[in-house]
Structures are given as C-alpha cells and as structure tokens.
Scaffold this motif. Sequence first.
Motif, PDB file in Angstrom:
ATOM      1  N   ALA A 106     -23.450  74.115 -17.421  1.00 53.38           N
ATOM      2  CA  ALA A 106     -24.491  74.996 -17.958  1.00 53.38           C
ATOM      3  C   ALA A 106     -25.855  74.642 -17.388  1.00 53.38           C
ATOM      4  O   ALA A 106     -26.690  75.530 -17.132  1.00 53.38           O
ATOM      5  N   ASP A 107     -26.109  73.379 -17.154  1.00 51.75           N
ATOM      6  CA  ASP A 107     -27.394  72.969 -16.586  1.00 51.75           C
ATOM      7  C   ASP A 107     -27.564  73.471 -15.158  1.00 51.75           C
ATOM      8  O   ASP A 107     -28.681  73.799 -14.734  1.00 51.75           O
ATOM      9  N   GLU A 108     -26.462  73.534 -14.426  1.00 45.58           N
ATOM     10  CA  GLU A 108     -26.522  74.098 -13.071  1.00 45.58           C
ATOM     11  C   GLU A 108     -26.889  75.573 -13.139  1.00 45.58           C
ATOM     12  O   GLU A 108     -27.708  76.066 -12.354  1.00 45.58           O
ATOM     13  N   VAL A 109     -26.281  76.287 -14.077  1.00 44.95           N
ATOM     14  CA  VAL A 109     -26.591  77.699 -14.278  1.00 44.95           C
ATOM     15  C   VAL A 109     -28.075  77.870 -14.623  1.00 44.95           C
ATOM     16  O   VAL A 109     -28.763  78.738 -14.077  1.00 44.95           O
ATOM     17  N   ARG A 110     -28.572  77.047 -15.510  1.00 45.10           N
ATOM     18  CA  ARG A 110     -29.985  77.132 -15.914  1.00 45.10           C
ATOM     19  C   ARG A 110     -30.918  76.889 -14.726  1.00 45.10           C
ATOM     20  O   ARG A 110     -31.960  77.533 -14.605  1.00 45.10           O
ATOM     21  N   GLU A 111     -30.550  75.966 -13.861  1.00 39.06           N
ATOM     22  CA  GLU A 111     -31.394  75.640 -12.714  1.00 39.06           C
ATOM     23  C   GLU A 111     -31.531  76.837 -11.775  1.00 39.06           C
ATOM     24  O   GLU A 111     -32.617  77.090 -11.230  1.00 39.06           O
ATOM     25  N   PRO A 163     -37.406  85.020 -16.978  1.00 41.79           N
ATOM     26  CA  PRO A 163     -37.688  84.959 -18.423  1.00 41.79           C
ATOM     27  C   PRO A 163     -36.416  85.082 -19.264  1.00 41.79           C
ATOM     28  O   PRO A 163     -36.302  85.934 -20.147  1.00 41.79           O
ATOM     29  N   VAL A 164     -35.461  84.197 -18.969  1.00 41.31           N
ATOM     30  CA  VAL A 164     -34.190  84.194 -19.688  1.00 41.31           C
ATOM     31  C   VAL A 164     -33.845  82.765 -20.094  1.00 41.31           C
ATOM     32  O   VAL A 164     -34.445  81.808 -19.603  1.00 41.31           O
ATOM     33  N   LYS A 165     -32.889  82.645 -20.982  1.00 39.76           N
ATOM     34  CA  LYS A 165     -32.329  81.337 -21.313  1.00 39.76           C
ATOM     35  C   LYS A 165     -30.819  81.445 -21.271  1.00 39.76           C
ATOM     36  O   LYS A 165     -30.236  82.530 -21.444  1.00 39.76           O
ATOM     37  N   ILE A 166     -30.186  80.316 -21.032  1.00 44.21           N
ATOM     38  CA  ILE A 166     -28.733  80.232 -20.985  1.00 44.21           C
ATOM     39  C   ILE A 166     -28.253  79.508 -22.226  1.00 44.21           C
ATOM     40  O   ILE A 166     -28.626  78.354 -22.471  1.00 44.21           O
ATOM     41  N   LEU A 167     -27.449  80.190 -23.020  1.00 47.47           N
ATOM     42  CA  LEU A 167     -26.879  79.583 -24.218  1.00 47.47           C
ATOM     43  C   LEU A 167     -25.421  79.233 -23.970  1.00 47.47           C
ATOM     44  O   LEU A 167     -24.659  80.039 -23.429  1.00 47.47           O
ATOM     45  N   ASP A 168     -25.060  78.035 -24.363  1.00 48.60           N
ATOM     46  CA  ASP A 168     -23.677  77.586 -24.259  1.00 48.60           C
ATOM     47  C   ASP A 168     -23.106  77.539 -25.671  1.00 48.60           C
ATOM     48  O   ASP A 168     -23.420  76.654 -26.459  1.00 48.60           O
ATOM     49  N   SER A 169     -22.262  78.527 -26.008  1.00 47.02           N
ATOM     50  CA  SER A 169     -21.697  78.604 -27.352  1.00 47.02           C
ATOM     51  C   SER A 169     -20.487  77.696 -27.532  1.00 47.02           C
ATOM     52  O   SER A 169     -19.969  77.557 -28.631  1.00 47.02           O
TER      53      SER A 169
END
Length: 237
Positions: free
Chosen positions: A132-137, A143-149
């Motif tokens: 998920a951190d790779e995706v966020r990078e 102007p988005v955020k990545i949520l890992d459910s």
Amino acid sequence: MNKTSSFSPRALICDIDGTITDKSRRINLDSVSVIRTLIDNDIPVIFASGNTVCSLTFLCKMVGTDGTIISENGGVYRIGFAGELKICGDKDVSITAYKRLQDYFQKKGVSLELYSPEYRFADVAFAHTGDADEVREVVKDLPVKILDSGFALHIMSDYVNKGTTFLKVSKEIGISPDNFIAIGDSSNDIELIKNAGLGVAVGGGQKSAAEAADYVSLKKFGDGFSESVRKYFPSLF
C-alpha cells in the motif's frame, strides 16, 4: 482507553468486513442476531463500509435496518431506503489516480483487478497489488488518499472519510455523535471510531484501529462485535 461499560449509547454505527464477518468475509450470524435485537428495541443501526451502495442496501434489507448507510468509506451516504443518495467524494480524481497506477503496474507486469467500478460513485477500489505504501508513493502528488481496508485498496478524495460523513449523518438523523458507539477493525475506521461517543475495535483487526479505540474486544472479528454490543447494551441481552 478511558471509558468504561457505564457508557450508555443510543445508536450504533459499524463497519462490515472484518467487523461483523470473519476474516474470510463470511457474515457472523450471532452479529446479525445482536443487530436485530438492537433494532427491535428501537436502537438505530447504521452500516459504514467501503462496500458499494447496492451491497449495503441488500444487507440492510436482509438484516432489517432502516436503510441508512455510509458507503465507499464515506464517499456516499443515504438516510433511509428512500433517501437521496448524497455523494461526498470526487470520483474523477480517483479515476485519474487509478489510471496512473494502472500504467505504473503494467510496466512491472502486474494487472490491477477493479472491484465493482460500475456501482461506485465516489471512489475506486481494487485488489491488493504490491504494498500500500508503494501505491501511495505513486500518487502522492494527487489530491487523493489510499485506504487499505484489509480486503481491498481504495482510492478516494483526500478530504473524505467515514468519520466526516458520520458527522453529516448524525446531524441529519438528530442523534449526537456522542450518543453513538462505533465499531470497526481497520485503518479506514479510525475517524469513525474517534468521532463517536465510544469507539470499539474488534480483536484481530489492524493495530491502528485498536490504538484509536476506547475498547478492544477480547474476541475476534464478528464474535468481537457481538461481545462489544452485549457489553455496552447490557439491558437488552
């Protein structure tokens, strides 16, 4: 965790996957039973999930709630089955971020698997691919955020979450957030847990949710949900 079992909630809001299910997303039948007990005693129950509106609508009808929902991790909400669907997030920015991720992972030989894109109004959800951190990078300048459910990765507007939309819903239905108990299991539940009068994390969930909660159930997943409801609504069980 400074609150005790003396807290007397008037309403409940809860996540679904990992909260009223097991880790395989099978719904916990005891959780359904305790939810119905609340409903039969005029305690409002609201589902707040990363799932689609149509999925939540079906669940509400089968379980017996009034149809009030928060969907797509706060991107969409509705008051009652007949209520207007209100969209809080911007799907266009999520799609822009997704296309960038798609190009990035294609170059690595990885295909992304979208979840129900035709039924989503505010976010984009896809199967876990890489870290998920790779995706966020990759999308950090958007102007988005990545949520890992724990079950999917969600791309959504950076100003929206379950907690912000919960505040809108509580105002519209006339019940203060302070009178709610909120129950969840993962990082996308943190704001929801913090904005309620009492926040609960079920055992077996993500550490970040547990750290945000006033109480962490001894039991895991749906069993932990049922345990918590019985703890904070003792007169009904």
